[in-house]
Design a protein around this motif. Sequence first.
Motif, PDB file in Angstrom:
ATOM      1  N   VAL A 130       0.712   4.263  -2.894  1.00 11.00           N
ATOM      2  CA  VAL A 130       0.501   5.692  -2.627  1.00 11.00           C
ATOM      3  C   VAL A 130       1.667   6.511  -3.167  1.00 11.00           C
ATOM      4  O   VAL A 130       1.476   7.598  -3.734  1.00 11.00           O
ATOM      5  CB  VAL A 130       0.278   5.933  -1.127  1.00 11.00           C
ATOM      6  CG1 VAL A 130       0.177   7.418  -0.820  1.00 11.00           C
ATOM      7  CG2 VAL A 130      -0.991   5.221  -0.653  1.00 11.00           C
ATOM      8  N   LEU A 171      -6.422   0.960   1.455  1.00 10.33           N
ATOM      9  CA  LEU A 171      -5.615   1.640   0.447  1.00 10.33           C
ATOM     10  C   LEU A 171      -6.364   2.838  -0.113  1.00 10.33           C
ATOM     11  O   LEU A 171      -5.786   3.925  -0.285  1.00 10.33           O
ATOM     12  CB  LEU A 171      -5.261   0.669  -0.679  1.00 10.33           C
ATOM     13  CG  LEU A 171      -4.589   1.294  -1.907  1.00 10.33           C
ATOM     14  CD1 LEU A 171      -3.240   1.893  -1.537  1.00 10.33           C
ATOM     15  CD2 LEU A 171      -4.433   0.246  -3.017  1.00 10.33           C
ATOM     16  N   ASP A 221      -8.536   4.671   1.298  1.00  5.01           N
ATOM     17  CA  ASP A 221      -8.502   5.755   2.287  1.00  5.01           C
ATOM     18  C   ASP A 221      -7.180   6.516   2.224  1.00  5.01           C
ATOM     19  O   ASP A 221      -7.150   7.750   2.324  1.00  5.01           O
ATOM     20  CB  ASP A 221      -8.716   5.202   3.694  1.00  5.01           C
ATOM     21  CG  ASP A 221     -10.154   4.758   3.952  1.00  5.01           C
ATOM     22  OD1 ASP A 221     -11.039   5.155   3.176  1.00  5.01           O
ATOM     23  OD2 ASP A 221     -10.372   4.024   4.932  1.00  5.01           O
ATOM     24  N   GLU A 222      -6.079   5.784   2.067  1.00  6.78           N
ATOM     25  CA  GLU A 222      -4.767   6.436   1.976  1.00  6.78           C
ATOM     26  C   GLU A 222      -4.648   7.255   0.686  1.00  6.78           C
ATOM     27  O   GLU A 222      -4.080   8.353   0.683  1.00  6.78           O
ATOM     28  CB  GLU A 222      -3.657   5.398   2.046  1.00  6.78           C
ATOM     29  CG  GLU A 222      -3.531   4.699   3.396  1.00  6.78           C
ATOM     30  CD  GLU A 222      -2.321   3.781   3.440  1.00  6.78           C
ATOM     31  OE1 GLU A 222      -1.226   4.211   3.011  1.00  6.78           O
ATOM     32  OE2 GLU A 222      -2.464   2.640   3.894  1.00  6.78           O
ATOM     33  N   ALA A 243      -6.598  10.422   1.154  1.00  9.32           N
ATOM     34  CA  ALA A 243      -5.892  11.383   2.005  1.00  9.32           C
ATOM     35  C   ALA A 243      -4.812  12.119   1.212  1.00  9.32           C
ATOM     36  O   ALA A 243      -4.632  13.340   1.356  1.00  9.32           O
ATOM     37  CB  ALA A 243      -5.286  10.675   3.209  1.00  9.32           C
ATOM     38  N   LEU A 244      -4.079  11.379   0.386  1.00 10.80           N
ATOM     39  CA  LEU A 244      -3.073  12.014  -0.463  1.00 10.80           C
ATOM     40  C   LEU A 244      -3.718  13.040  -1.387  1.00 10.80           C
ATOM     41  O   LEU A 244      -3.231  14.170  -1.532  1.00 10.80           O
ATOM     42  CB  LEU A 244      -2.334  10.960  -1.288  1.00 10.80           C
ATOM     43  CG  LEU A 244      -1.409  11.507  -2.382  1.00 10.80           C
ATOM     44  CD1 LEU A 244      -0.235  12.258  -1.776  1.00 10.80           C
ATOM     45  CD2 LEU A 244      -0.926  10.383  -3.292  1.00 10.80           C
ATOM     46  N   ALA A 251       0.817  -1.216   0.000  1.00  8.34           N
ATOM     47  CA  ALA A 251       0.000   0.000   0.000  1.00  8.34           C
ATOM     48  C   ALA A 251       0.849   1.264   0.000  1.00  8.34           C
ATOM     49  O   ALA A 251       0.536   2.239  -0.712  1.00  8.34           O
ATOM     50  CB  ALA A 251      -0.939  -0.006   1.201  1.00  8.34           C
ATOM     51  N   ALA A 252       1.926   1.274   0.789  1.00  8.59           N
ATOM     52  CA  ALA A 252       2.778   2.465   0.842  1.00  8.59           C
ATOM     53  C   ALA A 252       3.366   2.770  -0.530  1.00  8.59           C
ATOM     54  O   ALA A 252       3.435   3.940  -0.948  1.00  8.59           O
ATOM     55  CB  ALA A 252       3.886   2.278   1.867  1.00  8.59           C
TER      56      ALA A 252
END
Length: 202
Positions: free
Chosen positions: A97, A136, A138-139, A142-143, A93-94
């Motif tokens: 993003v 994912l 949600d992340e 947010a970005l 996931a990181a």
Amino acid sequence: MSGTIRICFIGDSFVQGIGDPEHRGWVGRVLEATGGDITAFNLGIRRDTSEDVLRRCWQEVLPRTLPGSDNRLVVSFGSNDMVQENGTVRVGAARTVENLASILEEARRQAITPLVVGPPPVVDAGGEHLRRTAALADEMAALCRSQHVPFIATTLELADDPVWTREALAGDGAHPGRGGYQRLAELVGAGQWRAWIEQPGS
């Protein structure tokens, strides 16, 4: 709308519209509902992860932009990233993003106005895949908020949609038919799409 708009839609098989017997997918349906002077390019590829999309993005997008035009980019990926293969997800996931951040940064540098559509659910991948994909999404959202880029959520909305679920299970377990893609098109069209398409480009 701000004159002639050129939009590249880049992503995975959901962008490509796999499973739709009408071969329109959600992209074609959104464009049909939008109308106006739009030149569109569908750059979806089946099984593509965010790594794949980032790798090919600019060599495919830049030749389709036109100086002096209102150039746009719609990005949608993540479902394939969260698929487990050999005990691990295809892309963490990181990293997903980070890949999205890289695309948004380059879009800003190229004066291309972006919008992000969140990853749809893969019905037959099970509950753990859905939880990973929702987290994912949600992340990614947010970005996008931090960069003032529109993000349209689809993951949980479609996971609870009986048309999407029924058609996916009747097909290959992941891709819906015309009804499911219509639902996704309605989600996009009811989200921030209209405001995005009507604002002046970068």
